[in-house]
Design a protein around this motif. Sequence first.
Motif, PDB file in Angstrom:
ATOM      1  N   VAL A   1      25.757   8.995 -40.562  1.00 10.86           N
ATOM      2  CA  VAL A   1      25.643   7.537 -40.465  1.00 10.86           C
ATOM      3  C   VAL A   1      25.155   7.196 -39.059  1.00 10.86           C
ATOM      4  O   VAL A   1      25.781   7.569 -38.062  1.00 10.86           O
ATOM      5  N   ILE A   2      24.028   6.483 -38.983  1.00  9.52           N
ATOM      6  CA  ILE A   2      23.415   6.143 -37.698  1.00  9.52           C
ATOM      7  C   ILE A   2      23.740   4.693 -37.361  1.00  9.52           C
ATOM      8  O   ILE A   2      23.604   3.799 -38.205  1.00  9.52           O
ATOM      9  N   SER A   3      24.163   4.481 -36.131  1.00  7.80           N
ATOM     10  CA  SER A   3      24.457   3.129 -35.653  1.00  7.80           C
ATOM     11  C   SER A   3      23.571   2.838 -34.445  1.00  7.80           C
ATOM     12  O   SER A   3      23.526   3.623 -33.495  1.00  7.80           O
ATOM     13  N   LEU A   4      22.847   1.705 -34.495  1.00  6.54           N
ATOM     14  CA  LEU A   4      21.972   1.286 -33.396  1.00  6.54           C
ATOM     15  C   LEU A   4      22.424  -0.101 -32.935  1.00  6.54           C
ATOM     16  O   LEU A   4      22.490  -1.038 -33.736  1.00  6.54           O
ATOM     17  N   ILE A   5      22.743  -0.221 -31.641  1.00  6.81           N
ATOM     18  CA  ILE A   5      23.279  -1.475 -31.088  1.00  6.81           C
ATOM     19  C   ILE A   5      22.328  -1.988 -30.010  1.00  6.81           C
ATOM     20  O   ILE A   5      21.929  -1.244 -29.108  1.00  6.81           O
ATOM     21  N   ILE A   6      21.974  -3.276 -30.120  1.00 10.64           N
ATOM     22  CA  ILE A   6      21.123  -3.946 -29.128  1.00 10.64           C
ATOM     23  C   ILE A   6      21.930  -5.102 -28.530  1.00 10.64           C
ATOM     24  O   ILE A   6      22.432  -5.963 -29.262  1.00 10.64           O
ATOM     25  N   GLU A   7      22.046  -5.120 -27.194  1.00  4.72           N
ATOM     26  CA  GLU A   7      22.805  -6.165 -26.499  1.00  4.72           C
ATOM     27  C   GLU A   7      21.956  -6.750 -25.377  1.00  4.72           C
ATOM     28  O   GLU A   7      21.097  -6.065 -24.805  1.00  4.72           O
ATOM     29  N   ASP A   8      22.210  -8.013 -25.066  1.00  6.54           N
ATOM     30  CA  ASP A   8      21.525  -8.650 -23.935  1.00  6.54           C
ATOM     31  C   ASP A   8      22.534  -9.475 -23.141  1.00  6.54           C
ATOM     32  O   ASP A   8      23.652  -9.729 -23.596  1.00  6.54           O
ATOM     33  N   ASP A   9      22.125  -9.879 -21.952  1.00  7.35           N
ATOM     34  CA  ASP A   9      23.015 -10.663 -21.083  1.00  7.35           C
ATOM     35  C   ASP A   9      22.632 -12.135 -21.071  1.00  7.35           C
ATOM     36  O   ASP A   9      22.815 -12.838 -20.073  1.00  7.35           O
ATOM     37  N   GLY A  10      22.094 -12.598 -22.209  1.00  7.59           N
ATOM     38  CA  GLY A  10      21.715 -14.000 -22.321  1.00  7.59           C
ATOM     39  C   GLY A  10      22.920 -14.892 -22.564  1.00  7.59           C
ATOM     40  O   GLY A  10      24.078 -14.457 -22.486  1.00  7.59           O
ATOM     41  N   PRO A  11      22.675 -16.155 -22.917  1.00 13.48           N
ATOM     42  CA  PRO A  11      23.777 -17.104 -23.126  1.00 13.48           C
ATOM     43  C   PRO A  11      24.570 -16.842 -24.395  1.00 13.48           C
ATOM     44  O   PRO A  11      25.670 -17.381 -24.565  1.00 13.48           O
TER      45      PRO A  11
ATOM     46  N   TYR B   1      15.721  -1.600 -46.868  1.00  9.84           N
ATOM     47  CA  TYR B   1      16.187  -0.242 -46.568  1.00  9.84           C
ATOM     48  C   TYR B   1      17.712  -0.115 -46.644  1.00  9.84           C
ATOM     49  O   TYR B   1      18.257   0.913 -46.253  1.00  9.84           O
ATOM     50  N   GLU B   2      18.387  -1.165 -47.133  1.00 12.73           N
ATOM     51  CA  GLU B   2      19.851  -1.165 -47.259  1.00 12.73           C
ATOM     52  C   GLU B   2      20.522  -0.877 -45.913  1.00 12.73           C
ATOM     53  O   GLU B   2      21.438  -0.063 -45.805  1.00 12.73           O
ATOM     54  N   ILE B   3      20.028  -1.548 -44.882  1.00 11.82           N
ATOM     55  CA  ILE B   3      20.586  -1.419 -43.536  1.00 11.82           C
ATOM     56  C   ILE B   3      21.605  -2.538 -43.326  1.00 11.82           C
ATOM     57  O   ILE B   3      21.312  -3.711 -43.591  1.00 11.82           O
ATOM     58  N   ASP B   4      22.793  -2.173 -42.865  1.00 11.23           N
ATOM     59  CA  ASP B   4      23.826  -3.172 -42.580  1.00 11.23           C
ATOM     60  C   ASP B   4      23.507  -3.837 -41.236  1.00 11.23           C
ATOM     61  O   ASP B   4      23.462  -3.175 -40.198  1.00 11.23           O
ATOM     62  N   LEU B   5      23.264  -5.147 -41.252  1.00  7.43           N
ATOM     63  CA  LEU B   5      22.858  -5.902 -40.064  1.00  7.43           C
ATOM     64  C   LEU B   5      23.947  -6.906 -39.712  1.00  7.43           C
ATOM     65  O   LEU B   5      24.312  -7.753 -40.531  1.00  7.43           O
TER      66      LEU B   5
ATOM     67  N   HIS C   1      29.241 -11.235 -30.727  1.00  2.00           N
ATOM     68  CA  HIS C   1      29.173 -11.485 -29.288  1.00  2.00           C
ATOM     69  C   HIS C   1      29.277 -10.164 -28.533  1.00  2.00           C
ATOM     70  O   HIS C   1      30.030  -9.277 -28.914  1.00  2.00           O
ATOM     71  N   SER C   2      28.528 -10.042 -27.476  1.00  2.44           N
ATOM     72  CA  SER C   2      28.586  -8.850 -26.633  1.00  2.44           C
ATOM     73  C   SER C   2      29.680  -9.027 -25.591  1.00  2.44           C
ATOM     74  O   SER C   2      29.590  -9.907 -24.720  1.00  2.44           O
ATOM     75  N   GLU C   3      30.716  -8.204 -25.679  1.00  5.29           N
ATOM     76  CA  GLU C   3      31.799  -8.285 -24.703  1.00  5.29           C
ATOM     77  C   GLU C   3      31.382  -7.709 -23.357  1.00  5.29           C
ATOM     78  O   GLU C   3      31.920  -8.093 -22.317  1.00  5.29           O
ATOM     79  N   ARG C   4      30.429  -6.788 -23.359  1.00  4.92           N
ATOM     80  CA  ARG C   4      29.997  -6.154 -22.104  1.00  4.92           C
ATOM     81  C   ARG C   4      29.121  -7.072 -21.271  1.00  4.92           C
ATOM     82  O   ARG C   4      29.268  -7.164 -20.054  1.00  4.92           O
ATOM     83  N   PHE C   5      28.168  -7.768 -21.939  1.00 10.48           N
ATOM     84  CA  PHE C   5      27.182  -8.544 -21.190  1.00 10.48           C
ATOM     85  C   PHE C   5      27.283 -10.046 -21.435  1.00 10.48           C
ATOM     86  O   PHE C   5      26.617 -10.823 -20.757  1.00 10.48           O
ATOM     87  N   GLY C   6      28.064 -10.452 -22.426  1.00  9.93           N
ATOM     88  CA  GLY C   6      28.250 -11.876 -22.671  1.00  9.93           C
ATOM     89  C   GLY C   6      27.199 -12.512 -23.546  1.00  9.93           C
ATOM     90  O   GLY C   6      27.304 -13.697 -23.885  1.00  9.93           O
ATOM     91  N   GLY C   7      26.163 -11.759 -23.932  1.00 13.78           N
ATOM     92  CA  GLY C   7      25.107 -12.321 -24.768  1.00 13.78           C
ATOM     93  C   GLY C   7      25.294 -11.967 -26.236  1.00 13.78           C
ATOM     94  O   GLY C   7      26.419 -11.893 -26.742  1.00 13.78           O
ATOM     95  N   LEU C   8      24.179 -11.730 -26.918  1.00 14.94           N
ATOM     96  CA  LEU C   8      24.199 -11.417 -28.342  1.00 14.94           C
ATOM     97  C   LEU C   8      24.248  -9.901 -28.538  1.00 14.94           C
ATOM     98  O   LEU C   8      23.579  -9.147 -27.829  1.00 14.94           O
ATOM     99  N   LYS C   9      25.031  -9.476 -29.519  1.00 10.08           N
ATOM    100  CA  LYS C   9      25.128  -8.056 -29.869  1.00 10.08           C
ATOM    101  C   LYS C   9      24.687  -7.894 -31.323  1.00 10.08           C
ATOM    102  O   LYS C   9      25.203  -8.554 -32.218  1.00 10.08           O
ATOM    103  N   ILE C  10      23.724  -7.013 -31.532  1.00  7.99           N
ATOM    104  CA  ILE C  10      23.190  -6.763 -32.877  1.00  7.99           C
ATOM    105  C   ILE C  10      23.491  -5.316 -33.237  1.00  7.99           C
ATOM    106  O   ILE C  10      23.137  -4.394 -32.496  1.00  7.99           O
ATOM    107  N   ASN C  11      24.138  -5.117 -34.375  1.00  4.18           N
ATOM    108  CA  ASN C  11      24.529  -3.769 -34.818  1.00  4.18           C
ATOM    109  C   ASN C  11      23.818  -3.454 -36.127  1.00  4.18           C
ATOM    110  O   ASN C  11      23.986  -4.159 -37.124  1.00  4.18           O
TER     111      ASN C  11
END
Length: 441
Positions: free
Chosen positions: A372-382, A420-424, A428-438
């Motif tokens: 099972v592959i997990s890819l996380i994208i986070e930013d430090d935006g609002p 592709y049956e990807i769970d999206l 909230h990103s606890e590390r950077f305070g912006g958006l977290k996409i998993n």
Amino acid sequence: MISIRTKLSLWLTGLVILSTVVGIIFFESMLRQAFHDSIIARLQEDIEQLMLATHLQGDELTIDQSQLSGFYKPVFSGRYYQLNLPDQEIRSRSLWDQKLDIKLLEKGDSRVWQTKGPQNHDIQLLSIGLSSDSLNVDATLTVAQDLSIGRKIFTQIYGTKLGVNLAMLLTMIAGIFLVLRQSFKPINHMQSALSKLREGEITSLELNKIPPELQGLASTYNELLQYSSKQLERSRNNIGNLSHGLKTPLAVMQQQVEALGLKDPDTAIALQKQLDLVHKMIERKLAAARITGDMLPAAQMQLPKDLNDLCQTLSKVHFHKQIQCNIHIPEKLLRLPLHREDGMELIGNLLDNAHKWAKSRVEINASIEDDVISLIIEDDGPGVASEELAQLTSRGKRLDEATMGHGLGLSIVKDIAEQYEIDLQFTHSERFGGLKINLTF
């Protein structure tokens, strides 16, 4: 579905086993018949010898023991004879106190049968009917042989033959698997070539390394790849031509807006915003065309190479923000299980969104556990308010009109994820305070 190799292995193994079983049964039948025929032939020789040893002495028939085989002397030796006369029986010494239950026969008649004999052993018997003209009497001469010794020999021979056949059977089965393994090696090479093709290491299958039986399939596959590549190239060129073709009318419109600014500044400002939006959309499409232009139709998304390409391209698009894009990918994770072009559009849209909102940093982390592959994208935006997270995948919905964008990107992301049956998931990103996409593959 069962593989061709497994089917061939099962069919050939079954055929060999069936042939071996039939051969063993046939051999056992022939060996048993040969054993029976040899016993009968020996009994016929014995009965001829007994007839030669039978003499008339006075008024009585006698058998000269000196003319007979020594097998008739030891008690229960397994070789017996018995001469039945109307008023007497002449038996071999080997019968001792036993006698054979004989059915009297007419002259010239014969009988072959099996019964229980001395020591309750199975014996084979041969009887013939005799007649003496001088004595005017009828007699029945019988010879018998114990079958136990012969059956022991038969069992030994049959057991040896059975062991040899089983050894040959196992050898042939092993040979079948080895031959099939060697025969299917070219297919394994072809699978390896397809994997390299998927990873973008090669652009087509090498026909000279493929067996003749599969060259037609490989050639057709190469033609399909070439056709798909041309289609992708044509689409990329069309997008590029359209984007470049719009620049001239937009330049004219830009001049008109600047001229309008002298007369009606408010209208000019509104039009300028729309022109800037169109310029931004054109730049994004050109960037996407540059990214996907050299892709192979069968390739999967490679890690971390393709992510680096995306980050470098987006850093040029958002050069005024100087976003730092950090990528952390495990060494064993080499690709994502989706088409490379779809992967570029999926993750490209997500990274584009992250670059638009980020202040200075975008983080990409990947992990794999139990396939099972997990890819996380986070930013430090609002970030995004909790009640508005679900709206991120609504087609055409934008949460901040002040940020340039056409609003379709995240909805397209949702469509590709569903395909592709990807769970999206958006959180909230606890590390950077912006958006977290998993994304979970």
